[in-house]
Design a protein around this motif. Structure first.
Motif, PDB file in Angstrom:
ATOM      1  N   ALA A   1       3.710   6.835  -6.670  1.00 17.74           N
ATOM      2  CA  ALA A   1       2.848   7.796  -7.334  1.00 17.74           C
ATOM      3  C   ALA A   1       3.318   9.053  -7.288  1.00 17.74           C
ATOM      4  O   ALA A   1       3.424  10.055  -7.909  1.00 17.74           O
ATOM      5  CB  ALA A   1       1.456   7.876  -6.625  1.00 17.74           C
ATOM      6  N   ALA A   2       4.232   9.436  -5.820  1.00 16.20           N
ATOM      7  CA  ALA A   2       4.752  10.562  -5.683  1.00 16.20           C
ATOM      8  C   ALA A   2       5.825  10.718  -6.594  1.00 16.20           C
ATOM      9  O   ALA A   2       6.287  11.738  -7.151  1.00 16.20           O
ATOM     10  CB  ALA A   2       5.224  10.645  -4.203  1.00 16.20           C
TER      11      ALA A   2
ATOM     12  N   ILE B   1       3.417   5.387   6.456  1.00 15.94           N
ATOM     13  CA  ILE B   1       3.092   6.774   5.732  1.00 15.94           C
ATOM     14  C   ILE B   1       4.301   6.985   4.975  1.00 15.94           C
ATOM     15  O   ILE B   1       5.379   6.742   5.050  1.00 15.94           O
ATOM     16  CB  ILE B   1       3.204   7.932   6.956  1.00 15.94           C
ATOM     17  CG1 ILE B   1       2.588   9.313   6.470  1.00 15.94           C
ATOM     18  CG2 ILE B   1       4.300   8.034   7.787  1.00 15.94           C
ATOM     19  CD1 ILE B   1       2.168  10.393   7.600  1.00 15.94           C
ATOM     20  N   VAL B   2       3.973   7.771   3.839  1.00 11.69           N
ATOM     21  CA  VAL B   2       4.985   8.259   2.975  1.00 11.69           C
ATOM     22  C   VAL B   2       4.781  10.034   3.154  1.00 11.69           C
ATOM     23  O   VAL B   2       3.772  10.554   3.015  1.00 11.69           O
ATOM     24  CB  VAL B   2       4.773   8.158   1.432  1.00 11.69           C
ATOM     25  CG1 VAL B   2       5.741   8.610   0.599  1.00 11.69           C
ATOM     26  CG2 VAL B   2       4.844   6.556   1.388  1.00 11.69           C
TER      27      VAL B   2
ATOM     28  N   HIS C   1       0.809  -1.080   0.129  1.00 11.26           N
ATOM     29  CA  HIS C   1      -0.205  -0.017   0.072  1.00 11.26           C
ATOM     30  C   HIS C   1       0.833   1.303   0.173  1.00 11.26           C
ATOM     31  O   HIS C   1       0.685   2.104  -0.713  1.00 11.26           O
ATOM     32  CB  HIS C   1      -0.859  -0.067   1.239  1.00 11.26           C
ATOM     33  CG  HIS C   1      -1.668   1.402   1.453  1.00 11.26           C
ATOM     34  ND1 HIS C   1      -2.930   1.405   0.843  1.00 11.26           N
ATOM     35  CD2 HIS C   1      -1.708   2.256   2.065  1.00 11.26           C
ATOM     36  CE1 HIS C   1      -3.434   2.524   0.862  1.00 11.26           C
ATOM     37  NE2 HIS C   1      -2.499   3.034   1.731  1.00 11.26           N
ATOM     38  N   GLU C   2       1.910   1.406   1.039  1.00 10.13           N
ATOM     39  CA  GLU C   2       2.907   2.479   0.961  1.00 10.13           C
ATOM     40  C   GLU C   2       3.757   2.639  -0.112  1.00 10.13           C
ATOM     41  O   GLU C   2       4.082   3.817  -0.697  1.00 10.13           O
ATOM     42  CB  GLU C   2       3.587   2.620   2.211  1.00 10.13           C
ATOM     43  CG  GLU C   2       2.728   2.454   3.585  1.00 10.13           C
ATOM     44  CD  GLU C   2       1.887   3.859   3.491  1.00 10.13           C
ATOM     45  OE1 GLU C   2       2.168   4.892   3.079  1.00 10.13           O
ATOM     46  OE2 GLU C   2       0.556   3.635   4.067  1.00 10.13           O
TER      47      GLU C   2
ATOM     48  N   HIS D   1       1.707   4.751  -2.778  1.00  8.27           N
ATOM     49  CA  HIS D   1       2.001   6.213  -2.645  1.00  8.27           C
ATOM     50  C   HIS D   1       3.285   6.603  -3.016  1.00  8.27           C
ATOM     51  O   HIS D   1       3.371   7.562  -3.669  1.00  8.27           O
ATOM     52  CB  HIS D   1       1.808   6.450  -1.000  1.00  8.27           C
ATOM     53  CG  HIS D   1       0.254   6.087  -0.613  1.00  8.27           C
ATOM     54  ND1 HIS D   1      -0.624   6.965  -0.945  1.00  8.27           N
ATOM     55  CD2 HIS D   1      -0.112   5.143   0.213  1.00  8.27           C
ATOM     56  CE1 HIS D   1      -1.786   6.485  -0.195  1.00  8.27           C
ATOM     57  NE2 HIS D   1      -1.517   5.351   0.422  1.00  8.27           N
ATOM     58  N   LEU D   2       4.438   5.772  -2.512  1.00  7.44           N
ATOM     59  CA  LEU D   2       6.041   6.182  -3.158  1.00  7.44           C
ATOM     60  C   LEU D   2       5.860   6.211  -4.466  1.00  7.44           C
ATOM     61  O   LEU D   2       6.438   7.383  -5.054  1.00  7.44           O
ATOM     62  CB  LEU D   2       6.632   5.341  -2.531  1.00  7.44           C
ATOM     63  CG  LEU D   2       8.280   5.557  -2.743  1.00  7.44           C
ATOM     64  CD1 LEU D   2       8.672   6.593  -1.850  1.00  7.44           C
ATOM     65  CD2 LEU D   2       9.148   4.286  -2.299  1.00  7.44           C
TER      66      LEU D   2
ATOM     67  N   ILE E   1      10.016  13.468  -1.814  1.00 10.61           N
ATOM     68  CA  ILE E   1       9.476  12.753  -0.926  1.00 10.61           C
ATOM     69  C   ILE E   1      10.523  12.879   0.213  1.00 10.61           C
ATOM     70  O   ILE E   1      11.626  12.705  -0.027  1.00 10.61           O
ATOM     71  CB  ILE E   1       9.602  11.098  -1.180  1.00 10.61           C
ATOM     72  CG1 ILE E   1       8.801  10.918  -2.544  1.00 10.61           C
ATOM     73  CG2 ILE E   1       9.162  10.045  -0.248  1.00 10.61           C
ATOM     74  CD1 ILE E   1       9.020   9.784  -3.466  1.00 10.61           C
TER      75      ILE E   1
END
Length: 91
Positions: A29-30, A76-77, A22-23, A26-27, A37
């Motif tokens: 996508a960023a 969390i990212v 999941h994280e 996010h990583l 980041i």
């Protein structure tokens, strides 16, 4: 008794892997959105117990990675200029 212990270990491993995937979403996508980041964390960024430093810390390409295998059901990212404590809409 061993069956119960094995089930608990499998559950914790599955939770860790689910949080990791999941994280990582996010990583990635960023990275594609070219957002800077700051850190990638699995579990808490602070050690679970002060005397027992349970977290793993390393840095790659300016990104700090924190992995706390004992408390790894959250993640969390952190990205630059994105504050999760600021309300999006103010009434």
């Amino acid at each position: 008794m061993i069956d119960i212990l094995l089930n608990v270990v499998i559950f914790l491993l599955a939770s860790f892997l689910t949080t990791l995937l999941h994280e990582l979403g996010h990583l990635i996508a960023a990275i594609f959105a070219k957002i800077k980041i700051i850190s990638f964390s699995l579990g808490s960024t602070k050690p679970l117990l002060r005397k027992m430093n349970s977290r793993i810390y390393f840095k790659i390409s300016g990104i700090r990675f924190f992995i706390n295998p004992i408390a790894s059901t959250a993640g969390i990212v952190r990205m630059k200029n994105i504050n999760i404590n600021t309300p999006k809409y103010v009434a």
